[in-house]
Design a protein around this motif. Sequence first.
Motif, PDB file in Angstrom:
ATOM      1  N   GLN A 139     -26.583  34.812 -18.319  1.00 14.29           N
ATOM      2  CA  GLN A 139     -26.157  36.260 -19.127  1.00 14.29           C
ATOM      3  C   GLN A 139     -24.616  36.119 -19.975  1.00 14.29           C
ATOM      4  O   GLN A 139     -24.577  36.810 -20.067  1.00 14.29           O
ATOM      5  CB  GLN A 139     -26.155  36.706 -17.359  1.00 14.29           C
ATOM      6  N   SER A 140     -23.662  35.339 -19.243  1.00 17.93           N
ATOM      7  CA  SER A 140     -22.559  35.169 -19.858  1.00 17.93           C
ATOM      8  C   SER A 140     -22.864  34.544 -21.260  1.00 17.93           C
ATOM      9  O   SER A 140     -21.489  35.635 -22.181  1.00 17.93           O
ATOM     10  CB  SER A 140     -21.535  34.417 -19.400  1.00 17.93           C
ATOM     11  N   SER A 141     -23.422  33.700 -21.476  1.00 12.11           N
ATOM     12  CA  SER A 141     -23.629  33.410 -23.327  1.00 12.11           C
ATOM     13  C   SER A 141     -24.322  34.515 -23.914  1.00 12.11           C
ATOM     14  O   SER A 141     -25.039  34.081 -25.113  1.00 12.11           O
ATOM     15  CB  SER A 141     -24.606  31.793 -22.988  1.00 12.11           C
ATOM     16  N   GLY A 142     -25.289  35.577 -23.125  1.00 12.20           N
ATOM     17  CA  GLY A 142     -26.258  36.307 -23.961  1.00 12.20           C
ATOM     18  C   GLY A 142     -27.272  36.473 -23.710  1.00 12.20           C
ATOM     19  O   GLY A 142     -28.055  36.535 -24.600  1.00 12.20           O
ATOM     20  N   MET A 143     -28.064  35.164 -23.473  1.00 14.65           N
ATOM     21  CA  MET A 143     -29.425  34.502 -23.809  1.00 14.65           C
ATOM     22  C   MET A 143     -30.013  35.437 -22.543  1.00 14.65           C
ATOM     23  O   MET A 143     -29.808  36.302 -21.536  1.00 14.65           O
ATOM     24  CB  MET A 143     -29.525  33.092 -22.858  1.00 14.65           C
ATOM     25  N   GLY A 144     -31.031  35.844 -23.188  1.00 12.52           N
ATOM     26  CA  GLY A 144     -32.300  36.928 -22.306  1.00 12.52           C
ATOM     27  C   GLY A 144     -33.609  36.096 -21.572  1.00 12.52           C
ATOM     28  O   GLY A 144     -32.967  34.962 -21.701  1.00 12.52           O
ATOM     29  N   THR A 145     -33.269  36.743 -20.307  1.00 10.20           N
ATOM     30  CA  THR A 145     -34.603  36.151 -19.625  1.00 10.20           C
ATOM     31  C   THR A 145     -35.981  37.013 -20.474  1.00 10.20           C
ATOM     32  O   THR A 145     -36.229  37.488 -20.073  1.00 10.20           O
ATOM     33  CB  THR A 145     -33.870  36.358 -18.100  1.00 10.20           C
ATOM     34  N   SER A 146     -36.579  35.970 -18.928  1.00  7.80           N
ATOM     35  CA  SER A 146     -37.972  36.413 -19.227  1.00  7.80           C
ATOM     36  C   SER A 146     -38.915  35.995 -17.733  1.00  7.80           C
ATOM     37  O   SER A 146     -37.832  35.504 -17.135  1.00  7.80           O
ATOM     38  CB  SER A 146     -38.609  35.563 -20.430  1.00  7.80           C
ATOM     39  N   ALA A 147     -39.657  36.399 -17.488  1.00  6.68           N
ATOM     40  CA  ALA A 147     -40.305  36.847 -16.559  1.00  6.68           C
ATOM     41  C   ALA A 147     -41.651  37.168 -17.186  1.00  6.68           C
ATOM     42  O   ALA A 147     -42.213  37.905 -17.327  1.00  6.68           O
ATOM     43  CB  ALA A 147     -39.737  37.617 -14.794  1.00  6.68           C
ATOM     44  N   ASP A 148     -42.634  36.499 -16.064  1.00  4.18           N
ATOM     45  CA  ASP A 148     -43.947  36.665 -16.001  1.00  4.18           C
ATOM     46  C   ASP A 148     -44.557  38.279 -15.519  1.00  4.18           C
ATOM     47  O   ASP A 148     -44.012  38.483 -14.286  1.00  4.18           O
ATOM     48  CB  ASP A 148     -44.844  35.445 -15.667  1.00  4.18           C
ATOM     49  N   ALA A 149     -45.212  39.215 -15.755  1.00  2.78           N
ATOM     50  CA  ALA A 149     -45.339  40.452 -15.601  1.00  2.78           C
ATOM     51  C   ALA A 149     -47.140  40.414 -16.170  1.00  2.78           C
ATOM     52  O   ALA A 149     -47.756  40.764 -16.788  1.00  2.78           O
ATOM     53  CB  ALA A 149     -44.424  41.493 -15.311  1.00  2.78           C
ATOM     54  N   ASP A 150     -47.576  41.158 -15.087  1.00  2.00           N
ATOM     55  CA  ASP A 150     -48.300  41.924 -15.672  1.00  2.00           C
ATOM     56  C   ASP A 150     -49.256  43.163 -14.892  1.00  2.00           C
ATOM     57  O   ASP A 150     -47.794  43.596 -14.371  1.00  2.00           O
ATOM     58  CB  ASP A 150     -49.775  41.117 -14.313  1.00  2.00           C
ATOM     59  N   CYS A 151     -49.584  43.427 -15.458  1.00  2.00           N
ATOM     60  CA  CYS A 151     -50.070  45.572 -14.593  1.00  2.00           C
ATOM     61  C   CYS A 151     -51.804  45.438 -14.861  1.00  2.00           C
ATOM     62  O   CYS A 151     -52.305  44.931 -15.577  1.00  2.00           O
ATOM     63  CB  CYS A 151     -50.149  46.343 -16.176  1.00  2.00           C
ATOM     64  N   GLN A 152     -52.503  46.132 -13.919  1.00  2.00           N
ATOM     65  CA  GLN A 152     -53.400  46.312 -13.874  1.00  2.00           C
ATOM     66  C   GLN A 152     -54.039  47.880 -13.209  1.00  2.00           C
ATOM     67  O   GLN A 152     -53.446  49.084 -12.718  1.00  2.00           O
ATOM     68  CB  GLN A 152     -54.400  46.012 -12.261  1.00  2.00           C
ATOM     69  N   THR A 153     -54.976  48.588 -14.246  1.00  2.00           N
ATOM     70  CA  THR A 153     -55.850  50.013 -14.750  1.00  2.00           C
ATOM     71  C   THR A 153     -56.842  49.817 -13.553  1.00  2.00           C
ATOM     72  O   THR A 153     -57.250  49.082 -13.436  1.00  2.00           O
ATOM     73  CB  THR A 153     -55.415  49.972 -15.391  1.00  2.00           C
ATOM     74  N   PRO A 154     -57.209  51.524 -12.795  1.00  2.00           N
ATOM     75  CA  PRO A 154     -58.183  50.940 -12.195  1.00  2.00           C
ATOM     76  C   PRO A 154     -59.510  51.364 -13.440  1.00  2.00           C
ATOM     77  O   PRO A 154     -58.877  51.610 -14.465  1.00  2.00           O
ATOM     78  CB  PRO A 154     -58.782  52.338 -11.370  1.00  2.00           C
ATOM     79  N   THR A 155     -60.931  50.620 -13.235  1.00  2.00           N
ATOM     80  CA  THR A 155     -62.147  50.555 -13.856  1.00  2.00           C
ATOM     81  C   THR A 155     -62.505  52.142 -14.128  1.00  2.00           C
ATOM     82  O   THR A 155     -62.530  52.552 -15.310  1.00  2.00           O
ATOM     83  CB  THR A 155     -63.133  49.326 -13.585  1.00  2.00           C
ATOM     84  N   HIS A 156     -63.272  53.082 -12.853  1.00  2.00           N
ATOM     85  CA  HIS A 156     -63.003  54.082 -12.863  1.00  2.00           C
ATOM     86  C   HIS A 156     -61.952  54.883 -11.913  1.00  2.00           C
ATOM     87  O   HIS A 156     -61.944  54.862 -11.033  1.00  2.00           O
ATOM     88  CB  HIS A 156     -64.251  54.181 -12.033  1.00  2.00           C
ATOM     89  N   PHE A 157     -61.687  55.924 -12.577  1.00  2.00           N
ATOM     90  CA  PHE A 157     -60.897  57.204 -12.553  1.00  2.00           C
ATOM     91  C   PHE A 157     -61.172  57.691 -11.478  1.00  2.00           C
ATOM     92  O   PHE A 157     -62.731  58.002 -11.630  1.00  2.00           O
ATOM     93  CB  PHE A 157     -59.841  57.674 -13.818  1.00  2.00           C
TER      94      PHE A 157
END
Length: 243
Positions: free
Chosen positions: A130-148
Amino acid sequence: RWRSVTGGSQLAEAFNAESEVPVHVFRTDNPEIISMNVEFAGFCAVTLAERDGLLLPGDPTMGNVLYKGKLYGFVSMEALLRFMKEPQKYLEGVLVGARKAPELISLLNLEQHFPHNVLRKYLSQLGSQQSSGMGTSADADCQTPTHFVERWIDPKYDFNEWSLRRKAIQLANLHTKRTHGTQTNQSTFRRESETQVYLPKQGVTQTGTERGTKPVQHLRYVSGLRGHPDQEMTVVKVDLDLQ
């Protein structure tokens, strides 16, 4: 084996890392320890060892114990005296409790006793990024229902043809029903009730052609009933054809 000192060779001996003699000291009487930090983040070592890692802060009015060049605080005078009798026992008890509860390692600053602990290393690397200005990355996912699930659904909606026919027949039968009512002397003690019915419709039929028959009317009149006595009575026949 333990004693309270205010300075001199005894205090200097307690600063030695190889010394086995604990010394009871006060910050007000010993300016040499004013800048020293209390070990275990200021929590009582006796309480940590005897009560399964219970975190109770030390009471500075009880003084501190200088042992092997390190300063320790305690929650009560009784705990301080027990530590001075067997200091090594309680220090080892704190390490055993940290092995059972690893979250205490970083809280009590015990990284030197647990070199394989990766939490402090990860936090230090995160701070450097964070002090060096380097960005952090993380795995993320999002799930939506098939039938609302649709809202405002009519529970009475029906698309079945036979079901709609059945409902239509039920409504048609209501049009042919009549309501009967009876009033007696005891009706005044009953509650009022109202009933609504469908009134019958008036219907007429008109044809395109009119037909009819008008026969000849035969009429008879009697004359001579009034007048002169010598006048004779006669019957007059009249036929009326009105076509």
